[in-house]
Design an enzyme around this catalytic site. Sequence first.
Site, PDB file in Angstrom:
ATOM      1  N   GLN A  65     -15.736  -4.805  -0.507  1.00  0.00           N
ATOM      2  CA  GLN A  65     -14.140  -4.742   0.104  1.00  0.00           C
ATOM      3  C   GLN A  65     -14.772  -3.781   1.354  1.00  0.00           C
ATOM      4  O   GLN A  65     -14.602  -3.984   2.558  1.00  0.00           O
ATOM      5  CB  GLN A  65     -13.167  -3.780  -0.803  1.00  0.00           C
ATOM      6  CG  GLN A  65     -12.080  -3.669   0.457  1.00  0.00           C
ATOM      7  CD  GLN A  65     -10.970  -2.514  -0.563  1.00  0.00           C
ATOM      8  OE1 GLN A  65     -11.545  -2.157  -1.619  1.00  0.00           O
ATOM      9  NE2 GLN A  65      -9.868  -2.522  -0.486  1.00  0.00           N
ATOM     10  N   TYR A  80       0.504  -1.231  -0.292  1.00  0.00           N
ATOM     11  CA  TYR A  80      -0.186   0.132   0.204  1.00  0.00           C
ATOM     12  C   TYR A  80       1.268   1.396   0.140  1.00  0.00           C
ATOM     13  O   TYR A  80       0.724   1.944   1.186  1.00  0.00           O
ATOM     14  CB  TYR A  80      -1.015  -0.480   1.191  1.00  0.00           C
ATOM     15  CG  TYR A  80      -2.240   0.614   1.250  1.00  0.00           C
ATOM     16  CD1 TYR A  80      -2.900   0.595   0.659  1.00  0.00           C
ATOM     17  CD2 TYR A  80      -2.283   1.411   2.388  1.00  0.00           C
ATOM     18  CE1 TYR A  80      -4.240   1.622   0.727  1.00  0.00           C
ATOM     19  CE2 TYR A  80      -3.646   1.989   2.485  1.00  0.00           C
ATOM     20  CZ  TYR A  80      -4.267   2.591   1.366  1.00  0.00           C
ATOM     21  OH  TYR A  80      -5.381   3.232   1.512  1.00  0.00           O
ATOM     22  N   THR A 113      -1.365   0.370  -4.988  1.00  0.00           N
ATOM     23  CA  THR A 113      -2.119   0.814  -6.073  1.00  0.00           C
ATOM     24  C   THR A 113      -0.728   2.552  -6.127  1.00  0.00           C
ATOM     25  O   THR A 113      -0.777   3.233  -5.248  1.00  0.00           O
ATOM     26  CB  THR A 113      -2.801   1.700  -5.779  1.00  0.00           C
ATOM     27  OG1 THR A 113      -3.932   0.976  -5.751  1.00  0.00           O
ATOM     28  CG2 THR A 113      -3.982   2.757  -7.483  1.00  0.00           C
ATOM     29  N   TYR A 121     -14.341  -5.443   5.083  1.00  0.00           N
ATOM     30  CA  TYR A 121     -12.579  -4.725   5.375  1.00  0.00           C
ATOM     31  C   TYR A 121     -12.510  -5.168   7.082  1.00  0.00           C
ATOM     32  O   TYR A 121     -11.444  -5.717   7.359  1.00  0.00           O
ATOM     33  CB  TYR A 121     -12.009  -4.365   4.616  1.00  0.00           C
ATOM     34  CG  TYR A 121     -12.141  -2.511   5.053  1.00  0.00           C
ATOM     35  CD1 TYR A 121     -13.760  -2.414   5.094  1.00  0.00           C
ATOM     36  CD2 TYR A 121     -11.360  -2.330   6.072  1.00  0.00           C
ATOM     37  CE1 TYR A 121     -13.736  -0.639   5.940  1.00  0.00           C
ATOM     38  CE2 TYR A 121     -11.331  -1.052   6.202  1.00  0.00           C
ATOM     39  CZ  TYR A 121     -13.065   0.114   6.327  1.00  0.00           C
ATOM     40  OH  TYR A 121     -12.817   1.104   6.629  1.00  0.00           O
ATOM     41  N   ARG A 179     -11.630   8.024   6.772  1.00  0.00           N
ATOM     42  CA  ARG A 179     -11.953   8.539   7.855  1.00  0.00           C
ATOM     43  C   ARG A 179     -11.646   9.893   7.633  1.00  0.00           C
ATOM     44  O   ARG A 179     -10.293  10.854   7.465  1.00  0.00           O
ATOM     45  CB  ARG A 179     -10.780   7.504   8.416  1.00  0.00           C
ATOM     46  CG  ARG A 179     -11.125   6.597   9.202  1.00  0.00           C
ATOM     47  CD  ARG A 179      -9.496   6.315   9.248  1.00  0.00           C
ATOM     48  NE  ARG A 179      -8.482   6.016   8.810  1.00  0.00           N
ATOM     49  CZ  ARG A 179      -8.539   4.948   7.895  1.00  0.00           C
ATOM     50  NH1 ARG A 179      -9.056   3.983   7.838  1.00  0.00           N
ATOM     51  NH2 ARG A 179      -7.386   5.431   6.955  1.00  0.00           N
ATOM     52  N   ARG A 215     -15.209  -2.763  -4.869  1.00  0.00           N
ATOM     53  CA  ARG A 215     -15.536  -1.801  -3.532  1.00  0.00           C
ATOM     54  C   ARG A 215     -16.371  -2.050  -2.671  1.00  0.00           C
ATOM     55  O   ARG A 215     -16.218  -1.682  -1.700  1.00  0.00           O
ATOM     56  CB  ARG A 215     -15.394  -0.766  -4.905  1.00  0.00           C
ATOM     57  CG  ARG A 215     -13.607  -0.029  -5.305  1.00  0.00           C
ATOM     58  CD  ARG A 215     -12.475  -0.358  -4.447  1.00  0.00           C
ATOM     59  NE  ARG A 215     -11.870   0.291  -5.214  1.00  0.00           N
ATOM     60  CZ  ARG A 215     -10.197   0.075  -4.685  1.00  0.00           C
ATOM     61  NH1 ARG A 215     -10.107  -0.838  -4.031  1.00  0.00           N
ATOM     62  NH2 ARG A 215      -9.825   0.569  -5.591  1.00  0.00           N
TER      63      ARG A 215
HETATM   64 MN    MN Z   1      -3.841  -3.665  -4.807  1.00  0.00          MN
END
Ligand code: MN
Length: 435
Positions: A248, A137, A368, A252, A151, A245
């Site tokens: 997820q 990440y 990403t 998650y 958040r 998404r």
């Molecule tokens: Mn990824």
Amino acid sequence: MTISLNETHDPARRSFVDSANAPGCEFPIQNLPFGVFRPAAGEPPRVGVAIGDQILDVAAAAPSFNGPAAAAAKTCAAPALNRLMALGPEAASALRLALSRALSVEHGDESLRRHLVPMAQAEIVLPVAIGDFTDFYASVFHATNVGRMLRPESPLMPNYKYVPVAYHGRASSVRVSGTPIKRPQGQRKRAEDAAPSYGPSRNLDFELELGLYIGAPSELGDTIPVGTAAEHIFGFCLLNDWSARDVQGWEYQPLGPFLGKNFATTVSPWVVMREALAPFRVPAFARPQGDPAPLPYLDDAADQAQGGLAVTLEAYLASEKMRRAGIAPLRLTQTSFANVYWTVAQMVAHHASNGCNLLTGDLIGSGTVSGPEKTSLGSLLELTARGREPIALPGGQQRAFIEDGDEIIFRGFAEKPGYPRIGFGECRAVILPAG
Ligand code: MN
């Protein structure tokens, strides 16, 4: 083994394979990425090296080589790169040097022409037997953008600038470029829904990433110093960490990505050696004033000075309607791997910092690769602000997330004045309907 520039990087070297000398060619003689291919349907897969629009059967060329290069070439009579990767960086480098000479105009061995296969007629398959897949990440821009959605008051978690965070992905569902991907189903719950329901993902997304493969392994219980961590990296590919998404977002917490991610990962077929990218090393990401220094086990002067990689990454979308109308894919984003907060050496060193063993053929994704600009975001989640700002496609359609029939195409390359462009080829897949 520290990689220095050598004759394999010589911008003046040309190949007797004419297509490799064309300006802008993805696979000039300075690149020489490895992959696995079948020369024709039904033939056993074997390791090849890309040169222009051709593939050289490396094991078939072994009798032309000597010493460590010949030994390395003999491991290429195999359906995966793992045996070559396990030999470590000196052997891979010796083979690269031998291939560079043998395919060159000045020292070339034109008898190798009989071991060339046109790329267009070969079947190119998954290059590595992947044991484990971990996804980092590493872009602070991506982490901040996603954190802001979840958040708004504290977008970046307090550990981010200390810990190169990652999750363990699923090696079994990694597929090579060109393999269609079925839309995943799962539990998803919109804000207006009282309870979740099971069904096809409504928010399918891509994540534009660089992948790396572990070559030389480490032992369980051992750590890897950051100063030598890059030596465990055989090479790099393009990687699409497909993400549902909605699935997820519902699943998650508290343990992180699971079914929203593990239904598929797509990789490009050609593995660009770390040595091929040596001319494109840049300083590690410049931490803004006030950010903590990396802890000592992640801090190495040489890695800070040249542990970054100036690799340009792009994502394109072509809907089924666009393809039928002959409309070229739309570029959605262009970003640089120089944008990532952690170097690849820091990712590898951190992964082994608790004694976790890294094995030959392990795949590690960068996370990403979003940059700071609106035009350099690495996912639709960010590019469309969670779907609120859809992208207009040529031909009149628009996209918030990926629709059935859409093809997502990644391209990657390293370039700078005076050096031939090092291409990664493509990482592409069409999305099929769920069910
Ligand atoms: Mn990824």
